[in-house]
Design an enzyme around this catalytic site. Structure first.
Site, mmCIF file in Angstrom:
data_model
loop_
_atom_site.group_PDB
_atom_site.id
_atom_site.type_symbol
_atom_site.label_atom_id
_atom_site.label_comp_id
_atom_site.label_asym_id
_atom_site.label_seq_id
_atom_site.Cartn_x
_atom_site.Cartn_y
_atom_site.Cartn_z
ATOM 1 N N HIS A 143 0.786 -1.630 -0.070
ATOM 2 C CA HIS A 143 -0.011 0.244 -0.115
ATOM 3 C C HIS A 143 1.134 1.474 0.475
ATOM 4 C CE1 HIS A 143 -2.787 2.677 2.376
ATOM 5 N NE2 HIS A 143 -3.714 2.827 1.150
ATOM 6 N N GLU A 155 2.561 0.230 3.408
ATOM 7 C CA GLU A 155 2.359 -0.633 4.178
ATOM 8 C C GLU A 155 2.637 -2.323 3.531
ATOM 9 O OE1 GLU A 155 -0.613 1.188 7.469
ATOM 10 O OE2 GLU A 155 -1.315 1.471 4.938
HETATM 11 N N1 LIG Z 1 -5.573 7.398 -4.759
HETATM 12 C C1 LIG Z 1 -4.673 7.358 -3.702
HETATM 13 O O1 LIG Z 1 -4.224 8.263 -2.125
HETATM 14 C C2 LIG Z 1 -4.982 6.073 -3.629
HETATM 15 C C3 LIG Z 1 -3.308 5.794 -2.018
HETATM 16 C C4 LIG Z 1 -3.274 4.444 -1.855
HETATM 17 C C5 LIG Z 1 -4.333 3.578 -2.851
HETATM 18 N N2 LIG Z 1 -4.809 3.779 -4.033
HETATM 19 C C6 LIG Z 1 -5.572 2.588 -4.304
HETATM 20 O O2 LIG Z 1 -4.713 2.617 -5.467
HETATM 21 C C7 LIG Z 1 -5.878 2.177 -6.761
HETATM 22 C C8 LIG Z 1 -4.910 2.823 -7.563
HETATM 23 O O3 LIG Z 1 -5.999 3.792 -7.838
HETATM 24 P P1 LIG Z 1 -5.693 6.227 -8.175
HETATM 25 O O4 LIG Z 1 -5.908 7.196 -7.322
HETATM 26 O O5 LIG Z 1 -4.183 5.525 -9.354
HETATM 27 O O6 LIG Z 1 -6.697 5.086 -9.618
HETATM 28 P P2 LIG Z 1 -7.444 5.938 -10.979
HETATM 29 O O7 LIG Z 1 -8.264 5.666 -11.014
HETATM 30 O O8 LIG Z 1 -6.407 7.535 -10.793
HETATM 31 O O9 LIG Z 1 -6.773 4.637 -12.091
HETATM 32 C C9 LIG Z 1 -6.944 3.389 -12.068
HETATM 33 C C10 LIG Z 1 -6.349 3.045 -12.857
HETATM 34 O O10 LIG Z 1 -6.644 1.548 -13.529
HETATM 35 C C11 LIG Z 1 -6.952 1.875 -15.305
HETATM 36 N N3 LIG Z 1 -7.884 0.360 -15.538
HETATM 37 C C12 LIG Z 1 -8.837 -0.036 -14.785
HETATM 38 N N4 LIG Z 1 -9.598 -1.149 -15.399
HETATM 39 C C13 LIG Z 1 -8.101 -1.837 -15.809
HETATM 40 C C14 LIG Z 1 -8.092 -2.837 -15.941
HETATM 41 N N5 LIG Z 1 -8.492 -3.959 -16.020
HETATM 42 N N6 LIG Z 1 -6.096 -2.709 -17.042
HETATM 43 C C15 LIG Z 1 -5.732 -2.254 -16.548
HETATM 44 N N7 LIG Z 1 -5.422 -1.475 -16.371
HETATM 45 C C16 LIG Z 1 -6.869 -0.633 -15.897
HETATM 46 C C17 LIG Z 1 -7.267 3.064 -15.092
HETATM 47 O O11 LIG Z 1 -7.537 2.561 -16.469
HETATM 48 C C18 LIG Z 1 -6.758 4.006 -14.751
HETATM 49 O O12 LIG Z 1 -6.253 4.779 -15.921
HETATM 50 C C19 LIG Z 1 -6.657 1.758 -6.273
HETATM 51 O O13 LIG Z 1 -7.235 0.240 -5.752
HETATM 52 C C20 LIG Z 1 -6.838 2.570 -4.971
HETATM 53 O O14 LIG Z 1 -7.346 2.308 -3.416
HETATM 54 C C21 LIG Z 1 -5.507 5.015 -3.779
#
Ligand SMILES: NC(=O)c1ccc[n+]([C@@H]2O[C@H](COP(=O)([O-])OP(=O)(O)OC[C@H]3O[C@@H](n4cnc5c(N)ncnc54)[C@H](O)[C@@H]3O)[C@@H](O)[C@H]2O)c1
Length: 286
Positions: A143, A155
């Site tokens: 994480h 994490e």
């Molecule tokens: N935003 C935060 O601060 C944060 C912090 C820690 C963890 N996370 C976790 O990280 C992950 C991503 O979050 P994010 O904020 O980057 O989201 P985001 O929406 O910015 O990015 C997600 C990406 O995944 C792509 N995607 C979706 N389905 C897909 C598939 N089947 N194959 C390939 N690509 C695919 C989307 O097109 C998009 O570009 C989530 O699980 C989120 O909970 C986010």
């Protein structure tokens, strides 16, 4: 312990692109995968700005820019992930989407490849059921924190069946790329999100009770507590849909103390999601 040479990052969004950047900065070969070539390329494109910022601050030598970028290969093709030693999954925070990606890649990736999910709220043990019995020991949570290019913490969260060898490999791998890993149990919210959301729920209470404005709460946390960014500016970065989703999961797991406040629900209803939509707790449209 396995040596991590080539890394595949699935999901080139806010988190995935910067995770790819951190591995490339440490000299690793990275494929950056998204649902389309446009999305994968725009993820990589955003990294140029981060590199330029690092160069202007004197943190990265200008001559490294092209070599770091050349280590990142954007792709929309699954087969490009086949020879990775580590897959980092950073797709949407949706259990079905994540499981579908993991089970598809399970059939494509090499047997020794470790699968690490960046989920912020879904139990690692539950996501691990998407892969077969030969992979499940090498399935783990890593994480990262936003913005990944700046935040040192990861994490490391073993699921029920994750092997100690996988944990050791991932702790070492995080250190290799300049991060500081902490080992955390697979409980809802892990450790840091429980701390963070307890505070965010309390600041939302302060706003509802009109004790202080969001601007003054941000000033209070920065100048009184030494936080580098105020809670409202940070919520706008992480986006209010995800903030609400995580609080709902914490509420389901721990009850009343994590009940999301109405003021946050209203922000989501109004589509004031944060920087992404131009408006969140603050207005970024000007
Ligand atoms: N935003 C935060 O601060 C944060 C912090 C820690 C963890 N996370 C976790 O990280 C992950 C991503 O979050 P994010 O904020 O980057 O989201 P985001 O929406 O910015 O990015 C997600 C990406 O995944 C792509 N995607 C979706 N389905 C897909 C598939 N089947 N194959 C390939 N690509 C695919 C989307 O097109 C998009 O570009 C989530 O699980 C989120 O909970 C986010």
């Amino acid at each position: 312990m396995n040596e991590i040479g080539k890394v595949a990052v699935v999901g080139a969004g806010m988190m995935g692109a910067e995770i790819a950047y951190c591995f490339a900065l440490a000299g690793k070969d990275v494929v950056l995968n998204d649902a389309s070539m446009d999305l994968a390329c725009s993820g990589k494109h955003r990294l140029e700005k981060i590199l330029d910022k690092g160069i202007s601050k004197g943190k990265i030598e200008p001559e490294r820019k092209q070599s770091v970028l050349s280590l990142i290969t954007p792709t929309d093709a699954d087969h490009a992930l086949g020879d990775a030693d580590l897959v980092v999954e950073a797709v949407f925070e949706d259990e079905q989407v994540k499981k579908e990606v993991m089970s598809r890649l399970d059939t494509i990736c090499q047997p020794h490849c470790i699968f690490a999910t960046n989920t912020s709220s879904i139990p690692i043990t539950r996501l691990a059921t998407a892969v077969g019995p030969d992979r499940i020991g090498r399935f783990i949570g890593t994480h990262y924190f936003s913005p990944v290019s700046l935040m040192k913490l990861v994490e490391v969260v073993p699921g029920l069946e994750t092997t100690e060898e996988t944990v050791a490999t991932m702790m070492a791998c995080c250190r290799d790329i300049g991060k500081t890993p902490i080992r955390v149990k697979d409980v809802p919210g892990f450790a840091v999100n429980r701390i963070l959301h307890a505070m965010w729920i309390e600041v939302n209470r302060l706003v509802e009770e009109e004790v202080a404005t969001i601007e003054d709460i941000d000033i209070g946390c920065k100048l009184g507590l030494g936080h580098p960014i105020g809670p409202y500016a940070l919520m706008d970065l992480t986006t209010n849909t995800l903030n609400l989703q995580v609080q709902q999961i914490l509420f389901d797991a721990y009850g009343e103390r994590f009940m999301p406040r109405p003021v946050l629900k209203q922000k989501v209803d109004a589509n004031h999601l944060g920087r992404k939509t131009g408006r969140g707790w603050y207005d970024y449209r000007k």
